[in-house]
Design a protein around this motif. Structure first.
Motif, PDB file in Angstrom:
ATOM      1  N   ALA A  57       0.825  -1.216   0.000  1.00  0.00           N
ATOM      2  CA  ALA A  57       0.000   0.000   0.000  1.00  0.00           C
ATOM      3  C   ALA A  57       0.858   1.265   0.000  1.00  0.00           C
ATOM      4  N   ASP A  58       2.066   1.166   0.523  1.00  0.00           N
ATOM      5  CA  ASP A  58       3.006   2.301   0.525  1.00  0.00           C
ATOM      6  C   ASP A  58       3.967   2.101  -0.641  1.00  0.00           C
ATOM      7  N   PRO A  59       3.823   2.857  -1.730  1.00  0.00           N
ATOM      8  CA  PRO A  59       4.644   2.609  -2.919  1.00  0.00           C
ATOM      9  C   PRO A  59       6.133   2.802  -2.685  1.00  0.00           C
ATOM     10  N   TRP A  60       6.521   3.741  -1.824  1.00  0.00           N
ATOM     11  CA  TRP A  60       7.945   3.935  -1.554  1.00  0.00           C
ATOM     12  C   TRP A  60       8.513   2.719  -0.816  1.00  0.00           C
ATOM     13  N   ARG A  61       7.777   2.217   0.161  1.00  0.00           N
ATOM     14  CA  ARG A  61       8.225   1.025   0.880  1.00  0.00           C
ATOM     15  C   ARG A  61       8.322  -0.158  -0.073  1.00  0.00           C
ATOM     16  N   GLY A  62       7.346  -0.272  -0.965  1.00  0.00           N
ATOM     17  CA  GLY A  62       7.368  -1.349  -1.952  1.00  0.00           C
ATOM     18  C   GLY A  62       8.560  -1.239  -2.879  1.00  0.00           C
ATOM     19  N   LEU A 108       4.687   1.392 -13.060  1.00  0.00           N
ATOM     20  CA  LEU A 108       3.490   1.812 -12.330  1.00  0.00           C
ATOM     21  C   LEU A 108       3.809   2.078 -10.862  1.00  0.00           C
ATOM     22  N   LEU A 109       4.633   1.222 -10.269  1.00  0.00           N
ATOM     23  CA  LEU A 109       5.017   1.409  -8.874  1.00  0.00           C
ATOM     24  C   LEU A 109       5.781   2.713  -8.692  1.00  0.00           C
ATOM     25  N   CYS A 110       6.701   2.994  -9.598  1.00  0.00           N
ATOM     26  CA  CYS A 110       7.478   4.240  -9.510  1.00  0.00           C
ATOM     27  C   CYS A 110       6.584   5.460  -9.694  1.00  0.00           C
ATOM     28  N   ARG A 111       5.621   5.349 -10.582  1.00  0.00           N
ATOM     29  CA  ARG A 111       4.696   6.473 -10.779  1.00  0.00           C
ATOM     30  C   ARG A 111       3.895   6.732  -9.503  1.00  0.00           C
ATOM     31  N   ARG A 112       3.461   5.671  -8.847  1.00  0.00           N
ATOM     32  CA  ARG A 112       2.731   5.831  -7.584  1.00  0.00           C
ATOM     33  C   ARG A 112       3.611   6.484  -6.522  1.00  0.00           C
ATOM     34  N   ALA A 113       4.886   6.072  -6.477  1.00  0.00           N
ATOM     35  CA  ALA A 113       5.800   6.648  -5.489  1.00  0.00           C
ATOM     36  C   ALA A 113       6.055   8.124  -5.769  1.00  0.00           C
ATOM     37  N   GLN A 114       6.110   8.488  -7.033  1.00  0.00           N
ATOM     38  CA  GLN A 114       6.271   9.911  -7.378  1.00  0.00           C
ATOM     39  C   GLN A 114       5.025  10.704  -7.015  1.00  0.00           C
ATOM     40  N   GLU A 115       3.871  10.145  -7.298  1.00  0.00           N
ATOM     41  CA  GLU A 115       2.617  10.833  -6.981  1.00  0.00           C
ATOM     42  C   GLU A 115       2.443  11.003  -5.473  1.00  0.00           C
ATOM     43  N   ALA A 116       3.024  10.083  -4.708  1.00  0.00           N
ATOM     44  CA  ALA A 116       2.957  10.180  -3.247  1.00  0.00           C
ATOM     45  C   ALA A 116       4.001  11.149  -2.692  1.00  0.00           C
ATOM     46  N   GLY A 117       4.880  11.639  -3.568  1.00  0.00           N
ATOM     47  CA  GLY A 117       5.897  12.586  -3.137  1.00  0.00           C
ATOM     48  C   GLY A 117       7.116  11.943  -2.503  1.00  0.00           C
ATOM     49  N   SER A 118       7.249  10.628  -2.628  1.00  0.00           N
ATOM     50  CA  SER A 118       8.368   9.920  -2.007  1.00  0.00           C
ATOM     51  C   SER A 118       9.562   9.757  -2.946  1.00  0.00           C
ATOM     52  N   PHE A 155      17.435   8.115  -4.830  1.00  0.00           N
ATOM     53  CA  PHE A 155      16.110   8.160  -5.448  1.00  0.00           C
ATOM     54  C   PHE A 155      15.093   8.937  -4.617  1.00  0.00           C
ATOM     55  N   ARG A 156      15.345   9.087  -3.326  1.00  0.00           N
ATOM     56  CA  ARG A 156      14.368   9.682  -2.426  1.00  0.00           C
ATOM     57  C   ARG A 156      14.124  11.153  -2.771  1.00  0.00           C
ATOM     58  N   ALA A 157      12.861  11.554  -2.765  1.00  0.00           N
ATOM     59  CA  ALA A 157      12.516  12.950  -3.017  1.00  0.00           C
ATOM     60  C   ALA A 157      13.038  13.809  -1.876  1.00  0.00           C
ATOM     61  N   SER A 158      13.637  14.927  -2.225  1.00  0.00           N
ATOM     62  CA  SER A 158      14.174  15.829  -1.206  1.00  0.00           C
ATOM     63  C   SER A 158      14.179  17.243  -1.750  1.00  0.00           C
TER      64      SER A 158
END
Length: 202
Positions: free
Chosen positions: A77-82, A127-137, A180-183
């Motif tokens: 459920a958490d795309p960054w964790r995934g 798709l997973l990376c897109r979700r992580a970007q949309e979540a701001g992670s 890779f982490r958003a900062s």
């Protein structure tokens, strides 16, 4: 159904192939695999008429493991964790088996199963990376090609001593994920290297 002696020979050939491919990649001659299995070349070719057939059979378990890693990461459920789990576990898998990495990234000629598996995995990861970007992670300028570069670079982990290989893989994965982490203070990246299409097409 194979006779017991034929079944034993087949299992020994697969075990030898996994060991040799893992240690040296896919460029090992078929005769070396037969020698390691202590059977004649004729026996090897009777069970596996082509090197492609041997490669595909030898790495069935790794393909299944890789698919499971990506599936579990995408289901989180958490795309960054995934994504973190995928990068870490695949990096560790790469560190253990040079042959599988070679087969997976380069698509041994004619190995359709590898090509299809890789393409499906990359679609799921996109798709997973897109979700992580949309979540701001995940940093906004990340592209899928960056992940391919990491997997390609991870092949170098094989050069580390066996007793530190897992630790090196985890360190490499952690450093990668920090990049890779958003900062807000993250520095801009150079233009991306477009390698994903080549990876999909082999």
């Amino acid at each position: 159904m194979l006779r017991s002696d034929a079944r034993d020979n087949r299992n020994r050939l697969l075990e030898a192939a996994r060991a040799v491919f893992s240690e040296h990649g896919l460029d090992v001659p078929m005769r070396e695999i037969a020698r390691r299995a202590e059977v004649g070349p004729a026996t090897l070719y009777r069970h596996f008429p082509t090197k492609q057939a041997l490669v595909e059979e030898a790495f069935t378990d790794e393909l299944r493991a890789c698919s499971g890693i990506v599936r579990a990461g995408c289901a989180d459920a958490d795309p960054w964790r995934g994504l973190c789990a995928v990068v870490t576990r695949i990096t560790e898998l790469n560190a253990h088996n040079q042959g599988f990495v070679d087969a997976f990234l380069s698509s041994y000629p004619g190995a359709v199963d590898f090509a299809a598996h890789r393409a499906g995995m990359l679609r799921s990861l996109a798709l997973l990376c897109r979700r992580a970007q949309e979540a701001g992670s995940l940093r906004a300028d990340f592209v899928l090609d960056d992940l391919i570069l990491v997997f390609m670079a991870g092949r170098g982990l094989w050069a580390t001593p066996p007793d530190v290989r897992v630790a090196a893989a985890r360190r490499f994965a952690a450093l990668t994920l920090e990049a890779f982490r958003a900062s807000p203070a993250g520095t801009a990246l150079p233009p991306p290297a477009r390698v994903a299409r080549a990876a999909v097409n082999g």
